[in-house]
Design a protein around this motif. Sequence first.
Motif, PDB file in Angstrom:
ATOM      1  N   SER A 288       0.744  -1.341   0.265  1.00  0.00           N
ATOM      2  CA  SER A 288      -0.142  -0.146   0.363  1.00  0.00           C
ATOM      3  C   SER A 288       1.123   0.937  -0.342  1.00  0.00           C
ATOM      4  O   SER A 288       1.401   1.341   0.787  1.00  0.00           O
ATOM      5  CB  SER A 288      -0.901   0.329   1.282  1.00  0.00           C
ATOM      6  N   PRO A 289       1.613   2.411  -0.987  1.00  0.00           N
ATOM      7  CA  PRO A 289       1.540   3.372  -1.488  1.00  0.00           C
ATOM      8  C   PRO A 289       2.187   3.749  -0.107  1.00  0.00           C
ATOM      9  O   PRO A 289       3.409   4.541   0.156  1.00  0.00           O
ATOM     10  CB  PRO A 289       1.689   3.359  -2.834  1.00  0.00           C
ATOM     11  N   PRO A 290       1.093   4.606  -0.414  1.00  0.00           N
ATOM     12  CA  PRO A 290       1.092   5.696   1.511  1.00  0.00           C
ATOM     13  C   PRO A 290       1.791   5.119   2.518  1.00  0.00           C
ATOM     14  O   PRO A 290       1.514   4.651   3.389  1.00  0.00           O
ATOM     15  CB  PRO A 290      -0.738   6.053   1.502  1.00  0.00           C
ATOM     16  N   LEU A 291       2.919   6.440   3.168  1.00  0.00           N
ATOM     17  CA  LEU A 291       3.700   5.942   3.578  1.00  0.00           C
ATOM     18  C   LEU A 291       3.597   7.287   5.106  1.00  0.00           C
ATOM     19  O   LEU A 291       2.675   7.848   4.751  1.00  0.00           O
ATOM     20  CB  LEU A 291       5.066   6.390   3.252  1.00  0.00           C
ATOM     21  N   ASP A 292       3.635   6.859   6.499  1.00  0.00           N
ATOM     22  CA  ASP A 292       4.184   7.148   7.097  1.00  0.00           C
ATOM     23  C   ASP A 292       4.989   8.664   7.340  1.00  0.00           C
ATOM     24  O   ASP A 292       5.628   8.496   6.376  1.00  0.00           O
ATOM     25  CB  ASP A 292       3.456   7.350   8.758  1.00  0.00           C
ATOM     26  N   GLU A 293       5.502   9.039   8.715  1.00  0.00           N
ATOM     27  CA  GLU A 293       6.231  10.063   8.613  1.00  0.00           C
ATOM     28  C   GLU A 293       7.943   9.854   7.910  1.00  0.00           C
ATOM     29  O   GLU A 293       9.221   9.854   7.873  1.00  0.00           O
ATOM     30  CB  GLU A 293       6.413  11.182   9.213  1.00  0.00           C
ATOM     31  N   ALA A 294       7.929   7.920   8.612  1.00  0.00           N
ATOM     32  CA  ALA A 294       9.551   7.759   9.097  1.00  0.00           C
ATOM     33  C   ALA A 294       9.058   6.586   7.302  1.00  0.00           C
ATOM     34  O   ALA A 294      10.318   6.660   7.150  1.00  0.00           O
ATOM     35  CB  ALA A 294       9.370   6.792  10.558  1.00  0.00           C
ATOM     36  N   GLY A 295       8.192   6.662   6.536  1.00  0.00           N
ATOM     37  CA  GLY A 295       9.422   6.239   5.195  1.00  0.00           C
ATOM     38  C   GLY A 295       8.369   4.519   5.200  1.00  0.00           C
ATOM     39  O   GLY A 295       8.476   4.060   4.764  1.00  0.00           O
ATOM     40  N   ASN A 296       7.201   4.211   6.316  1.00  0.00           N
ATOM     41  CA  ASN A 296       6.597   2.888   6.747  1.00  0.00           C
ATOM     42  C   ASN A 296       5.172   3.176   6.086  1.00  0.00           C
ATOM     43  O   ASN A 296       4.435   3.846   6.492  1.00  0.00           O
ATOM     44  CB  ASN A 296       6.916   2.965   7.479  1.00  0.00           C
ATOM     45  N   SER A 297       4.910   1.919   5.754  1.00  0.00           N
ATOM     46  CA  SER A 297       3.316   1.991   4.434  1.00  0.00           C
ATOM     47  C   SER A 297       2.287   1.930   6.207  1.00  0.00           C
ATOM     48  O   SER A 297       2.331   1.044   6.459  1.00  0.00           O
ATOM     49  CB  SER A 297       2.697   0.314   4.268  1.00  0.00           C
TER      50      SER A 297
END
Length: 322
Positions: A288-297
Amino acid sequence: MKEQCNDVRRSADEVHRSVEGAYARFRGITAGRNADYIPVLAEVPSDLFAVSVVTTCGTLCQAGDYDRPFTIQSVSKPFVFALICQAIGEDEARAKLGVNSTGLPFNSVIAIERTGDGATNPMVNAGAIAATSLAPGASVDEKWRFIQTELSRFAGRDLSTDEAVYRSESSTNEHNEGLAELLEAYDRIYWDPVEATDIYTRQCALRVTTGDLAAMTATLANGGVNPVTGDRIIDSVHCQHVLAVMVTAGLYENSGDWLYETGLPGKSGVSGGMIAAAPGKCGIATFSPPLDEAGNSVRGQLVVRALSDDLSLNVFASRART
Ligand code: DON
């Protein structure tokens, strides 16, 4: 008679229901943003969503866009580390790369500086480029062939490069090249830094599906034997070392929160891929492409947490003997 997978102690139907349940529960979540520092990743549809589980018995359960390939990115790191442990031994791999968490973002330069000796770990970019530089081979081609062939064996099928993603990342790769040059100042890279970064970038651009990643992860959860193909990829002893480093650093500076919530070794990648290994039980993979601030899905983390609870996978959970 229901097909039973003893290792997850659930029937295949029950695992299927859990996977479909997690997919349905988090399908509508839209939080997070695609990575855009690799330009073509920003163009991947944000609503793509897939979940796959491969048990150590070789049962495959999946839901959503599991046929849709994406680039493996940082999810390649634990598997390449596994191959390097196999090639040079786990003690030498640790001595050369380091295995302590940096507590810093995946592309941190400070991570190299702060230990005083340039050691990081093979889950962050610096340590991963150093790991790739250790691939067996006397030329760039030989090293690349080793990585592509062995990662394909992990997956159980031939993996190929997404040339558009490779070109896109290559054209904006100054930061990783900078990390590699800095590693050289500490004698912590074991091949030409620019070439090693290029092989690493190709490795990150290999196309996989969640089914591939779940089989690869199940291999780490199954003593180094791919439970679908029956092929031994690495010696059993290396799995525990790879999973240990995933625990400490797989989600970078968020590894503590991740472990607190899931109790599983995991690894994320900027294209939106995510894996989690339940030793002796199964491998989980999400996309699932959208990531949080740390770069994790964002959705990947939610799915793994739900499956860890639902299938009782948390490695720290216990019940009182009565
Ligand atoms: O080296 C990079 O920046 C990318 N090829 C991979 C980084 C990545 O996937 C970080 N993950 N969350």
